[in-house]
Design a protein around this motif. Structure first.
Motif: not given
Length: 135
Positions: A90-91, A101-103, A118-121
């Motif tokens: 999701x961007x 965001x990557x799930x 879960x990773x978010x930048x």
């Protein structure tokens, strides 16, 4: 001499086999848990790297959120074919900031353990500001 109270050495034949039957599965389970944690950690790092690449694209001067999501998916396709499963991206981007965001889930080694990834930048959007001081 009263033999009733005399202590004789016990016969311990076979005790090593019984101990080995108990200890070996526990040792293997512990080893598999360590491998599972390492795989989860690797999947988390891959997700974070993909999110950072997507953020760099999304926050560029003429970048878009869809371009950031596409770059993130490309990086995930290249890196995450093994350790990361069911990855979703999701961007978002507005006038001030962008985020990616990557799930997903880590590939399971232990059948009863499913670890989420879960990773978010996020960061500010690059803006061109002309030098009005005449420098």
């Amino acid at each position: 001499m009263n033999r009733k109270w005399q202590i004789w050495p016990r016969d311990d034949r076979g005790s090593a086999s019984a101990e080995l039957m108990i200890a070996t599965p526990l040792l293997l389970l512990m080893l598999m848990a360590i491998v599972q944690f390492a795989l989860w950690s690797h999947a988390t790092h891959i997700a974070q790297a993909a999110a950072a690449q997507g953020l760099a694209t999304a926050r560029a001067h003429n970048g878009t959120s869809s371009a950031g999501a596409e770059v993130t998916r490309q990086v995930l396709d290249q890196l995450a074919s093994g350790p990361l499963r069911d990855a979703s991206v999701a961007a978002g981007r507005d006038a001030e900031s962008a985020s990616v965001t990557v799930h997903g889930t880590a590939t399971p080694v232990l059948p009863f353990l499913s670890l989420p990834v879960h990773a978010e930048a996020a960061g500010p959007v690059e803006r061109f500001t002309p030098d009005v001081a005449g420098g």
